[in-house]
Design an enzyme around this catalytic site. Structure first.
Site, short mmCIF file in Angstrom:
data_model
loop_
_atom_site.label_atom_id
_atom_site.label_comp_id
_atom_site.label_asym_id
_atom_site.label_seq_id
_atom_site.Cartn_x
_atom_site.Cartn_y
_atom_site.Cartn_z
CE1 TYR A 169 -3.78 2.30 0.69
CE2 TYR A 169 -2.09 3.57 2.07
CZ TYR A 169 -3.27 3.64 1.23
OH TYR A 169 -4.10 4.87 1.28
CD1 TRP B 108 -2.07 7.54 -0.92
CD2 TRP B 108 -1.56 9.47 -2.22
NE1 TRP B 108 -2.84 8.30 -0.84
CE2 TRP B 108 -3.06 9.22 -1.63
CE3 TRP B 108 -1.34 10.60 -2.97
CZ2 TRP B 108 -3.89 10.52 -1.79
CZ3 TRP B 108 -2.26 11.37 -3.18
CH2 TRP B 108 -3.59 11.60 -2.48
N1 LIG Z 1 -1.79 8.43 12.21
C1 LIG Z 1 -2.35 8.22 11.17
N2 LIG Z 1 -1.64 7.54 10.20
C2 LIG Z 1 -2.09 7.63 9.17
C3 LIG Z 1 -3.24 8.51 8.45
C4 LIG Z 1 -3.76 9.32 9.62
O1 LIG Z 1 -4.61 10.19 9.41
N3 LIG Z 1 -3.32 8.98 10.90
N4 LIG Z 1 -3.64 8.56 7.35
C5 LIG Z 1 -3.30 7.52 6.53
C6 LIG Z 1 -3.50 7.76 5.18
S1 LIG Z 1 -4.99 8.64 4.57
C7 LIG Z 1 -2.68 7.44 4.07
S2 LIG Z 1 -3.28 7.73 2.43
C8 LIG Z 1 -1.50 6.82 4.49
C9 LIG Z 1 -0.15 7.22 3.48
O2 LIG Z 1 0.62 6.47 3.58
P1 LIG Z 1 1.98 6.12 2.37
O3 LIG Z 1 1.15 6.27 1.02
O4 LIG Z 1 2.33 4.85 2.54
O5 LIG Z 1 2.70 7.50 2.40
P2 LIG Z 1 3.63 8.12 1.65
O6 LIG Z 1 4.63 8.94 2.39
O7 LIG Z 1 3.06 8.82 0.41
O8 LIG Z 1 4.61 6.98 0.89
C10 LIG Z 1 4.85 6.78 -0.26
C11 LIG Z 1 6.31 6.14 -0.49
O9 LIG Z 1 6.45 5.93 -1.64
C12 LIG Z 1 8.04 6.31 -2.14
N5 LIG Z 1 7.59 6.49 -3.60
C13 LIG Z 1 7.33 7.56 -4.31
N6 LIG Z 1 7.47 7.19 -5.52
C14 LIG Z 1 8.07 6.11 -5.78
C15 LIG Z 1 8.35 5.27 -7.15
O10 LIG Z 1 8.26 5.51 -7.96
N7 LIG Z 1 8.95 4.34 -6.88
C16 LIG Z 1 9.11 3.88 -5.55
N8 LIG Z 1 9.95 2.46 -5.29
N9 LIG Z 1 8.78 4.37 -4.55
C17 LIG Z 1 8.11 5.75 -4.59
C18 LIG Z 1 7.77 7.62 -1.36
O11 LIG Z 1 9.33 7.82 -1.08
C19 LIG Z 1 7.49 7.27 -0.16
O12 LIG Z 1 8.30 6.80 0.85
O13 LIG Z 1 -1.17 7.08 5.70
C20 LIG Z 1 -1.91 6.76 6.63
N10 LIG Z 1 -1.54 6.87 8.11
N1 LIG Z 2 -1.24 18.54 2.26
C1 LIG Z 2 -1.83 17.56 2.45
N2 LIG Z 2 -3.08 17.14 1.89
C2 LIG Z 2 -3.42 16.00 2.00
C3 LIG Z 2 -2.85 14.70 2.30
C4 LIG Z 2 -1.48 15.00 2.76
O1 LIG Z 2 -0.57 14.21 3.32
N3 LIG Z 2 -1.04 16.47 2.66
N4 LIG Z 2 -3.28 13.56 2.58
C5 LIG Z 2 -4.15 13.28 1.36
C6 LIG Z 2 -4.91 11.73 1.72
S1 LIG Z 2 -4.08 10.39 1.35
C7 LIG Z 2 -6.19 11.98 2.15
S2 LIG Z 2 -6.78 10.37 2.73
C8 LIG Z 2 -6.95 13.13 2.66
C9 LIG Z 2 -7.52 12.75 4.04
O2 LIG Z 2 -8.61 13.62 4.44
P1 LIG Z 2 -9.03 13.72 5.90
O3 LIG Z 2 -8.86 12.44 6.73
O4 LIG Z 2 -10.19 14.53 6.01
O5 LIG Z 2 -7.87 14.64 6.57
P2 LIG Z 2 -7.15 14.89 8.11
O6 LIG Z 2 -6.18 16.15 7.82
O7 LIG Z 2 -6.51 13.67 8.39
O8 LIG Z 2 -8.38 15.28 8.90
C10 LIG Z 2 -9.13 16.30 8.62
C11 LIG Z 2 -9.56 17.16 9.88
O9 LIG Z 2 -10.29 16.31 10.74
C12 LIG Z 2 -10.51 16.68 11.93
N5 LIG Z 2 -10.83 15.80 13.01
C13 LIG Z 2 -10.31 14.73 13.33
N6 LIG Z 2 -10.85 13.96 14.17
C14 LIG Z 2 -12.20 14.55 14.17
C15 LIG Z 2 -13.32 14.30 14.97
O10 LIG Z 2 -13.43 13.28 15.59
N7 LIG Z 2 -14.41 15.05 14.72
C16 LIG Z 2 -14.27 15.96 13.83
N8 LIG Z 2 -15.47 16.67 13.48
N9 LIG Z 2 -13.35 16.37 13.19
C17 LIG Z 2 -12.20 15.86 13.47
C18 LIG Z 2 -9.03 17.24 12.18
O11 LIG Z 2 -8.87 18.50 12.92
C19 LIG Z 2 -8.46 17.28 10.86
O12 LIG Z 2 -7.51 18.40 10.80
O13 LIG Z 2 -6.09 14.12 2.76
C20 LIG Z 2 -5.26 14.48 1.58
N10 LIG Z 2 -4.75 15.71 1.55
MO LIG Z 3 -5.19 8.75 2.33
#
Ligand SMILES: Nc1nc2c(c(=O)[nH]1)N[C@H]1C(S)=C(S)[C@@H](COP(=O)(O)OP(=O)(O)OC[C@H]3O[C@@H](n4cnc5c(=O)[nH]c(N)nc54)[C@H](O)[C@@H]3O)O[C@H]1N2
Ligand SMILES: Nc1nc2c(c(=O)[nH]1)N[C@H]1C(S)=C(S)[C@@H](COP(=O)(O)OP(=O)(O)OC[C@H]3O[C@@H](n4cnc5c(=O)[nH]c(N)nc54)[C@H](O)[C@@H]3O)O[C@H]1N2
Ligand SMILES: [Mo]
Length: 766
Positions: free
Chosen positions: A109, A111
Site C-alpha cells: 500500500y 501513494w
Molecule cells: N496516524 C495516522 N496515520 C495515517 C493517517 C492518519 O490520518 N493518521 N493517514 C493515512 C492515510 S489516509 C494514508 S493515504 C497513508 C499514506 O501512507 P503512504 O502512501 O505509505 O505514504 P507516502 O509517504 O505517500 O509513501 C509513499 C512512499 O513511496 C515512495 N515512492 C514515491 N514514488 C515512488 C516510486 O516511483 N517508486 C518507488 N519505489 N517508491 C516511490 C516515497 O518515497 C514514499 O516513501 O497514511 C495513513 N496513516
Molecule cells: N497537504 C496534504 N493534503 C493531503 C494529504 C497530505 O498528506 N498532505 N493526504 C491526502 C490523503 S491520502 C487523504 S486520505 C486526505 C485525508 O483527508 P482527511 O482524513 O479528512 O484529513 P485529515 O487532515 O487527516 O483530517 C481532517 C480534519 O479532521 C479533523 N478531525 C479529526 N478528528 C475529528 C473528529 O473526531 N471530529 C471532527 N469533527 N473532526 C475531526 C481534524 O481536525 C483534521 O484536521 O487528505 C489528503 N490531503
Molecule cells: Mo489517504
C-alpha cells in the site's frame, strides 16, 4: 540556459529545469492557487538521504539464525546491481517454490508518485501477478470504513465518491454547508495522480460571497479557510455521532424532518427513530444528552438543526471521521441526517462524503479514459483489509472478521514493498516493528532511506519521477501532462519498471511482464487508448509524438448531471440506488444480519473503547494530514524542513493545557501513552480546542534506540502513539486519526535527529 520542461506531481502540475546544478521549479501557469508543497521538490536532486546503490542488511546476507531480530537495527552492505538482482530473484524463487504465492505479501500500500506508467503500485502488482500472484490488501488507509459501509447503505463507493456534489453546485446553490471534520484547504493541495488546478479556495470564496454560510465541526479552527467566515463548533474528537444524533432528535421533535422523502426514498427509518427517541434503550438522544459527550452546547445544537431545516443544506463528512474507532457510524449517520432533511439530489444540497479531502473531488468527470497499465489478474484470493498488516504478520492462521465473513490470516514469508511507507502509515509502530521482524525477507524499492527502507533486508534504489519520462493524468483533472525527465538518475537509481524487467528476465517471466517494450514504447502504447477514445468521440486527438512535443493535452469533461442522487430523486423506481432495497438504507438488514457488536443494523453511538478511559492519558491527540508535505514524502524537502523546530515536528497545544503543564512555546515536549512516546516541538495555539493536541503524520520515524523493544521516536511521528485496532468487524479500517496521550516538557539531553543524513555503510568483509 536550459528551458523549463513540463512535469507533474500529486500536489500540482509544474515545470522545472536544472540550472548550474540547482533544480528550479515553477507552478503551472493555469493553476489559480498552486501548492507550497512544490517547495519540497528541489531537494530530490541532491539530498544525502537519497539511496544511491543497492544495499543488503548484513544479518540477512549472512543468514545467521535469529537475524530477523536485528531488522531496523542492523548495518547495511552496499552491493552491485547484478548481485542485488541475483539475491532478490533467488529468494523469490525459493519462497514461490517452497511456500507458494500465499506466502508472499505484495499489498504494498502507498501513494507512490504521479505518472501513469511508472506507477510503483501498478508495476509491483503486475510483476507479482506474472510470477504467480500474492496476498493483497483491500481498501485504503484513507477510507477503510466508508468503503465498506457506503455500498451497503447508499450504493457503490465509487459512484458516491466520484460523483459527489460539485463545487459549481455549491457555488451556485448551497445556503448552509455543515462540514463534519471541516474542509482544510491544505488537504485539497493534493490529489492522487495529479492536480493541475487548485479550485477549492476560490470556489468556497465564491459561495461565501453569494451569502452561503458554513458550520465547521472540528477540534481545530483552521480546518476551514480563515477568510471564509465559518461558525466554529469545537467538538471533542471522536464524538460526532452524539452531535449528529442530537441534530436528528431536534428535527423529529420539532417536526422538521421530511417524512415524504423518508417514505419514498429510504428504508428502516422507523427502527432508527425508535433508537433515536430512546424507545429501544431508554436514552433519548437529546441535545442535552449530546452536549455532555461532544462538548457543544445544547442550544447551539438546537439552533444548528433549525438552520439546517430552513436552508438548502449540504452535509459533508470527512475521511478523518471514519479513520477512528467505529468510523462507519458518522459516515452512515451523515447520510441519515441528509435524508431526514430531504434534500438529497437537490442542487447544492444533500450529502457529500469526503468533499474537501482531495483537490479533484467535486470537479467534473472526464469524458475520456486515462492511460492505464494492465496489472493482470491475481490468482491468489487471500487478502487482508489494508490496516490489518501487523495482525497478519503476528498471527498467521488466526481468524478475523470482515464484512460478514470469517477469514484467516495467511502465513507470510516474504514481504515486497514499492511505493509506500508502512513505517509512516501504519499505527502502533512498536507493534509494527515486532510484526516486521517475523517474515524471512523484506524487499523494498525506495528513492530515499525512509524508516521502511532502513527496516528492510534488501533495498533497491528507485528513481523519482523527475528522473524519468512519464504521462501525468488523474481522475477528474482535465490535463494530461508530458512528464519529462528533469535530471539524470541520482547515483545508481533505476526505474521500478527496469528493475522488475531485469528480475523477470532472471525468473523467466520477462516476455509477459515487458511485452517486449521499452519504457518509451510503453508510454506511446498507453497513450494510444486515450487517443483512440478521443478520436472516436470527435475530440482533438494528437498522436503521442505531437502530445509529447506540445507538453500537455486538454481532455473533455462530462456535463454535470448531478450524479446518481439526482436521477434517483426524480424517479426512485426507474433509477434505484444499487443497494439491496434500491433505496437509502437507514436500517440495513444485511449489516444487521452479520450480528456484530460494533456495527449494527442502523447508525448508533458506541461509547469510547475501554483503553481510552485510562485516566493517565486524557489529552486527545489529532494525528491528521500534514500541510507541509504529502504524508511522509519528501519530509527531507525544503518546505517540510522549514516547518520543524529544532529539527522536530511541531505539535500544537491549547494555552490552558500548556500552562497546566508548564509548557511554553517552542519547548521540546514528550508525548506518551501505554504504547510509546515521541518528542515534538510545542506550538501554543488557540486554534486547538482545550483538551486536544494536534501532531501531523509524516515525520520520518527515528528510534532513540533501534534495538529497544519499546522505542521512542525522537523526531515526532504520531504513529508510535496510535492504536492498531480496526474500526469494527465490518470494515477493519485504520483508526489512526485519534489517540489519547499525556505530555510533558522534555528535560533530558536532546538527541540529534539523523534520519535525513547519509547512511553509513559497513565495509563488505564477507
Ligand atoms: N496516524 C495516522 N496515520 C495515517 C493517517 C492518519 O490520518 N493518521 N493517514 C493515512 C492515510 S489516509 C494514508 S493515504 C497513508 C499514506 O501512507 P503512504 O502512501 O505509505 O505514504 P507516502 O509517504 O505517500 O509513501 C509513499 C512512499 O513511496 C515512495 N515512492 C514515491 N514514488 C515512488 C516510486 O516511483 N517508486 C518507488 N519505489 N517508491 C516511490 C516515497 O518515497 C514514499 O516513501 O497514511 C495513513 N496513516
Ligand atoms: N497537504 C496534504 N493534503 C493531503 C494529504 C497530505 O498528506 N498532505 N493526504 C491526502 C490523503 S491520502 C487523504 S486520505 C486526505 C485525508 O483527508 P482527511 O482524513 O479528512 O484529513 P485529515 O487532515 O487527516 O483530517 C481532517 C480534519 O479532521 C479533523 N478531525 C479529526 N478528528 C475529528 C473528529 O473526531 N471530529 C471532527 N469533527 N473532526 C475531526 C481534524 O481536525 C483534521 O484536521 O487528505 C489528503 N490531503
Ligand atoms: Mo489517504
Amino acid at each position: 540556459m536550459n528551458s523549463f520542461q513540463p512535469h507533474s506531481s500529486h500536489w500540482g502540475a509544474f515545470s522545472g529545469r536544472l540550472e548550474n546544478g540547482r533544480l528550479e521549479i515553477r507552478s503551472h501557469p493555469g493553476d489559480p492557487h498552486p501548492s507550497p508543497l512544490l517547495g519540497n521538490i528541489p531537494a530530490i536532486a541532491d539530498s544525502p538521504v537519497r539511496i544511491r546503490r543497492p544495499a543488503v542488511r548484513r544479518g540477512w546476507l549472512e543468514g545467521k539464525p535469529g537475524h530477523e531480530q536485528m531488522r531496523g537495527a542492523d548495518e547495511f552492505v552496499e552491493v552491485s546491481w547484478a548481485e542485488a538482482l541475483e539475491l532478490v530473484s533467488k529468494e523469490l524463487r525459493r519462497v514461490y517454490d517452497v511456500f507458494g504465492p500465499t506466502a508472499v505479501f505484495g499489498g504494498s500500500y502507498g501513494w507512490s508518485s504521479a505518472g501513469r506508467f511508472h506507477h510503483a503500485q501498478s508495476q509491483i502488482h503486475r510483476f507479482l501477478n506474472v510470477l504467480g500472484g500474492y496476498v493483497k490488501s483491500v481498501n485504503t488507509y484513507s477510507s477503510g470504513a466508508a468503503m465498506v459501509i457506503i455500498p451497503h447503505v447508499l450504493g457503490p463507493y465509487d459512484s458516491v465518491d466520484r460523483k459527489s456534489v460539485t463545487w459549481d453546485a455549491i457555488e451556485r446553490s448551497t445556503e448552509l454547508l455543515v462540514a463534519f471534520g471541516g474542509m482544510a484547504v491544505k488537504n485539497t493541495d493534493v490529489h492522487g495522480g495529479g492536480i493541475s488546478q487548485h479550485v477549492v479556495l476560490p470556489k468556497l470564496r465564491g459561495a461565501s460571497a453569494r451569502g452561503a454560510r458554513f458550520a465547521l465541526i472540528s477540534p481545530l479552527r483552521d480546518d476551514f479557510p480563515a477568510d471564509v467566515n465559518a461558525d466554529w463548533l469545537p467538538i471533542i474528537p471522536g464524538t460526532d455521532m452524539a452531535l449528529m444524533l442530537a441534530l436528528a432528535h431536534v428535527l423529529v421533535t420539532e417536526d422538521l424532518h421530511d417524512r415524504d422523502f423518508l417514505d419514498r426514498y429510504t428504508v428502516g427509518y422507523g427502527k432508527f427513530e425508535d433508537y433515536l427517541l430512546g424507545r429501544t434503550d431508554s436514552v433519548a438522544k437529546t441535545p442535552e444528552w449530546a452536549a455532555k459527550i461532544c462538548g457543544i452546547g445544547a442550544e447551539v445544537i438546537t439552533d444548528l438543526a433549525r438552520q439546517m431545516a430552513r436552508s438548502r443544506t449540504l452535509i459533508t463528512v470527512s475521511h478523518s471521521l471514519q479513520r477512528a474507532d467505529y468510523g462507519e457510524q458518522p459516515v452512515w449517520m451523515g447520510i441519515v441526517l441528509a435524508a431526514m432533511l430531504g434534500q438529497i439530489g437537490l442542487d447544492g444540497g444533500g450529502y457529500s462524503y469526503s468533499l474537501g479531502a482531495l483537490g479533484n473531488i467535486g470537479k467534473s468527470l472526464l469524458a475520456a479514459p486515462l492511460p492505464t497499465l494492465n496489472q493482470f489478474k491475481n490468482p491468489v484470493t487471500d487478502f487482508i483489509p489494508v490496516a490489518r498488516i501487523s495482525d497478519m504478520l503476528l498471527h498467521p492462521g488466526e481468524e478475523f472478521h470482515y464484512n460478514g465473513k470469517a477469514l484467516h490470516y495467511p502465513d507470510i514469508r516474504l514481504v515486497y514493498w514499492a511505493g509506500g511507507n508502512p513505517f509512516h502509515h501504519h499505527q502502533d509502530i512498536n507493534r509494527l516493528r515486532r510484526a516486521f521482524r517475523k517474515p524471512d525477507t523484506l524487499i523494498v524499492h525506495e528513492s530515499a532511506w525512509t524508516s521502511t527502507a532502513r527496516f528492510a533486508d534488501i533495498v533497491l534504489p528507485a528513481t523519482t519521477t523527475i528522473e524519468r519520462d512519464d504521462i501525468g493524468a488523474a481522475d477528474r483533472d482535465p490535463l494530461i501532462i508530458a512528464m519529462k525527465r528533469l535530471i539524470d538518475p541520482v547515483g545508481e537509481a533505476r526505474d521500478d519498471y527496469d528493475i522488475f524487467a531485469d528480475l523477470s528476465r532472471l525468473l523467466g517471466t520477462s516476455e509477459t511482464f515487458t511485452e517486449g517494450r521499452t519504457s518509451k514504447e510503453w508510454l506511446a502504447a498507453l497513450f494510444e487508448t486515450t487517443r483512440t477514445a478521443l478520436a472516436a468521440a470527435g475530440h482533438e486527438a494528437p498522436d503521442f509524438e505531437t502530445f509529447w512535443r506540445q507538453g500537455e493535452l486538454h481532455l473533455p469533461t462530462k456535463p454535470d448531471k448531478g450524479g446518481p442522487a439526482n436521477a434517483f430523486r426524480q424517479d426512485p423506481a426507474a433509477s434505484p440506488l444499487q443497494t439491496p432495497s434500491g433505496k437509502i438504507e437507514i436500517f440495513s438488514d444485511t449489516v444487521d444480519g452479520f450480528g456484530y457488536d460494533d456495527c449494527g443494523g442502523h447508525p448508533r453511538f458506541y461509547p469510547p473503547r475501554a483503553e481510552t478511559e485510562d485516566a493517565r492519558f486524557q489529552l486527545h491527540l489529532v494525528c491528521n494530514q500534514p500541510h507541509q508535505r504529502l504524508h511522509s514524502q519528501l519530509d527531507y524537502g525544503g518546505f517540510s524542513r522549514s516547518t520543524k523546530i529544532r529539527d522536530r515536528e511541531p505539535v500544537r497545544i491549547n494555552p490552558a493545557d500548556a500552562a497546566a503543564r508548564g509548557i511554553t512555546d517552542g519547548d521540546i515536549v514528550k508525548l506518551f501513552n501505554a504504547r510509546g512516546s515521541c518528542l515534538a516541538a510545542a506550538i501554543i495555539s488557540e486554534d486547538v480546542r482545550p483538551g486536544v493536541m494536534q501532531l501531523a503524520t509524516g515525520a520520518w520515524f527515528e528510534a532513540d534506540d533501534p534495538a529497544a523493544a519499546d522505542a521512542m521516536c525522537i523526531h515526532g511521528n504520531p504513529n508510535i502513539l496510535t492504536h492498531d485496532i480496526g474500526t469494527s468487524k465490518l470494515a477493519q479500517g485504520s483508526t489512526g486519526q485519534l489517540t489519547r496521550v499525556e505530555v510533558e516538557r522534555f528535560s533530558g539531553e536532546l538527541p540529534a535527529v539523523r534520519i535525513f543524513e547519509a547512511m553509513a555503510f559497513s565495509a563488505d568483509g564477507r
